[in-house]
Design a protein around this motif. Structure first.
Motif, PDB file in Angstrom:
ATOM      1  N   LYS A 177     -11.382  -4.965 -28.965  1.00  0.00           N
ATOM      2  CA  LYS A 177     -11.494  -6.329 -29.426  1.00  0.00           C
ATOM      3  C   LYS A 177     -11.126  -6.614 -31.165  1.00  0.00           C
ATOM      4  O   LYS A 177     -11.050  -7.258 -31.603  1.00  0.00           O
ATOM      5  CB  LYS A 177     -12.883  -6.832 -29.305  1.00  0.00           C
ATOM      6  N   ALA A 178     -11.072  -5.174 -31.489  1.00  0.00           N
ATOM      7  CA  ALA A 178     -10.887  -5.088 -33.023  1.00  0.00           C
ATOM      8  C   ALA A 178      -9.269  -5.504 -33.567  1.00  0.00           C
ATOM      9  O   ALA A 178      -8.505  -5.688 -32.502  1.00  0.00           O
ATOM     10  CB  ALA A 178     -11.124  -3.678 -33.582  1.00  0.00           C
ATOM     11  N   ASP A 179      -9.197  -5.801 -34.509  1.00  0.00           N
ATOM     12  CA  ASP A 179      -7.846  -6.410 -35.111  1.00  0.00           C
ATOM     13  C   ASP A 179      -7.072  -4.992 -35.671  1.00  0.00           C
ATOM     14  O   ASP A 179      -5.765  -4.946 -35.373  1.00  0.00           O
ATOM     15  CB  ASP A 179      -8.170  -7.303 -36.060  1.00  0.00           C
ATOM     16  N   PRO A 229     -14.206 -10.149 -43.073  1.00  0.00           N
ATOM     17  CA  PRO A 229     -13.949  -9.259 -41.880  1.00  0.00           C
ATOM     18  C   PRO A 229     -15.153  -8.113 -41.671  1.00  0.00           C
ATOM     19  O   PRO A 229     -15.860  -7.846 -42.601  1.00  0.00           O
ATOM     20  CB  PRO A 229     -12.593  -8.400 -42.020  1.00  0.00           C
ATOM     21  N   GLN A 255     -12.734  -6.247 -37.363  1.00  0.00           N
ATOM     22  CA  GLN A 255     -12.222  -7.556 -36.755  1.00  0.00           C
ATOM     23  C   GLN A 255     -12.609  -8.600 -37.869  1.00  0.00           C
ATOM     24  O   GLN A 255     -13.484  -8.675 -38.503  1.00  0.00           O
ATOM     25  CB  GLN A 255     -13.061  -7.619 -35.526  1.00  0.00           C
ATOM     26  N   TYR A 256     -11.723  -9.758 -37.508  1.00  0.00           N
ATOM     27  CA  TYR A 256     -11.718 -10.822 -38.298  1.00  0.00           C
ATOM     28  C   TYR A 256     -11.170 -12.217 -37.358  1.00  0.00           C
ATOM     29  O   TYR A 256     -10.115 -11.988 -36.858  1.00  0.00           O
ATOM     30  CB  TYR A 256     -10.945 -10.785 -39.517  1.00  0.00           C
ATOM     31  N   GLN A 301     -16.353  -2.278 -28.210  1.00  0.00           N
ATOM     32  CA  GLN A 301     -15.926  -3.519 -29.365  1.00  0.00           C
ATOM     33  C   GLN A 301     -14.666  -2.805 -29.769  1.00  0.00           C
ATOM     34  O   GLN A 301     -13.955  -3.824 -30.543  1.00  0.00           O
ATOM     35  CB  GLN A 301     -16.895  -3.619 -30.587  1.00  0.00           C
ATOM     36  N   VAL A 332      -4.413  -1.419 -30.218  1.00  0.00           N
ATOM     37  CA  VAL A 332      -4.808  -1.877 -31.478  1.00  0.00           C
ATOM     38  C   VAL A 332      -4.132  -1.228 -32.427  1.00  0.00           C
ATOM     39  O   VAL A 332      -4.131   0.147 -32.356  1.00  0.00           O
ATOM     40  CB  VAL A 332      -6.320  -1.678 -31.387  1.00  0.00           C
TER      41      VAL A 332
END
Length: 403
Positions: free
Chosen positions: A262-264, A287, A278-279, A259, A310
């Motif tokens: 896929k994080a912000d 988030p 993540q949001y 994951q 990231v």
């Protein structure tokens, strides 16, 4: 010495051992208690119904000894009369028989309860071994049983004998009394002697019941090794269970690592903690934390984040607060909304800079993190657990590679 103590049966039987023995038909039994229950039920049954029994017996005797000259020489009528007298006697004593029968069924329940087990009926040919039989005869249990039988005989005999001896003058006086009075006094003396005998059996049962309980639990005692083995069988081997937990944590950690790309953003301590956020606007209310870890796991999260572009942001108080207060795949709490909003604003500005150019955004350094949410560094337990899991995972990877 320790090995010898482990082989000695010093431990009380566990509930599982007691249940297994019960399934095999091994339960506490006291013959003396059953004997006392039968005698007491018969005595009090006859005593309580003495009036009714006496009237029926008088009627039976009157009809049995009342006959004419023709009846004496007619066998058929004599057999009919005998049958009628037998039925009358059975009907008279039927309540007493039912009372004693109920006592015989209920007495065993006082100790071990009822137990219907087919294993008790299975043939056991080892019982036919004469050597084992001689061993039981000359074992310590043989003299003990003999001693108990002698004590029972002496107790009951002494009580019954003393009851008769103390009333010897009344017994001798029966010969000089009228028939009706003699019969009444005879019944009274018999009742007193029977009552004293029942009291004697009560004493014997009171001595036998504790002995049978002690003997039963002594027979089912276990060694320390048997207790440990049973615990392992029922609860599972602790080493195996620990290994399973480690594997489960490793699987969960690998799933968590997937994951991170896929994080912000990944908020760091910068070395001890790492938390990936993540949001998705319109899909999430707030988030959420998709990955987190300390020490080596935190380093791996930072490494994966760098490989997948990231953003990494050093925010020690926020990283510690997120790690200690938010579980995986859970939304951040309300008190951290402001701090996380500043982080996401910086992330969006950084994305615009990377696509459109311009002035690079300045990373925020001051965050509004409540003091009660910042619980400090890593505990010794967390660090030790993670080090053990990391070592086990490394060994698993190495063994898998060699295979």
């Amino acid at each position: 010495m320790a090995e010898d103590s482990d082989l000695e049966k010093t431990e009380s039987a566990t509930p599982r051992r007691l249940q297994k023995a019960r399934e095999e038909g091994q339960i506490v039994r006291s013959r003396e208690l059953s004997t006392f229950a039968l005698l007491a039920a018969g005595f009090f049954g006859v005593w309580g119904m003495s009036g009714s029994i006496g009237e029926h017996l008088q009627g039976m005797l009157r009809s049995a000894f009342t006959f004419d000259h023709a009846t004496v020489f007619e066998t058929r009528r004599m057999m009919i009369g005998a049958g009628a007298a037998s039925r009358e006697g059975l009907y008279t004593l039927l309540p007493v028989l039912a009372f004693t029968g109920a006592a015989a069924l209920l007495a065993p329940m006082a100790l071990g309860g009822w137990q219907l087990s087919s294993k008790g009926l299975e043939p056991k040919f080892n019982r036919l071994n004469p050597i084992a039989g001689l061993g039981k005869i000359f074992s310590i249990n043989g003299p003990v049983q003999l001693g108990l039988s002698l004590v029972k005989t002496l107790v009951v005999g002494c009580i019954g004998g003393s009851a008769i001896w103390n009333r010897r003058e009344e017994i001798l006086a029966l010969a000089t009394q009228p028939l009706q009075l003699a019969l009444a006094n005879t019944v009274h003396l018999i009742a007193v002697c029977c009552g004293m005998t029942v009291a004697g059996m009560f004493v014997v049962a009171a001595l036998d019941v504790p002995y049978q309980l002690w003997q039963f639990h002594k027979k089912l005692r276990m060694t320390k090794e048997e207790v440990k083995r049973e615990h392992r069988e029922s609860e599972g081997d602790p080493h195996v269970k620990g290994r399973i937990r480690q594997q489960q944590r490793a699987i969960a950690r690998r799933r968590m690592m997937t994951q991170v790309p896929k994080a912000d953003v990944v908020v760091t301590n910068p070395t001890h903690f790492a938390v990936a956020l993540q949001y998705a606007d319109g899909e999430m209310r707030a988030p959420k934390v998709v990955a987190k870890g300390v020490n080596l796991v935190a380093a791996r999260i930072r490494e994966i984040a760098a490989e997948n572009n990231v953003p990494l942001l050093e925010a020690p108080p926020l990283a510690r607060a997120l790690y200690h207060n938010v579980d995986l795949n859970r939304e951040i709490p309300g008190p951290l909304y402001g701090a996380v909003a500043e982080v996401l604003a910086w992330v969006y500005q950084l994305r615009r800079f990377n696509t459109e150019g311009g002035v690079a955004p300045v990373a925020p350094t001051e965050f509004d993190v409540p003091a009660d949410l910042d619980k400090g560094g890593v505990s010794d337990d967390e660090a030790e657990q993670e080090a053990a899991d990391t070592l086990n995972n490394t060994n698993d990877d190495a063994s898998g590679a060699s295979a």
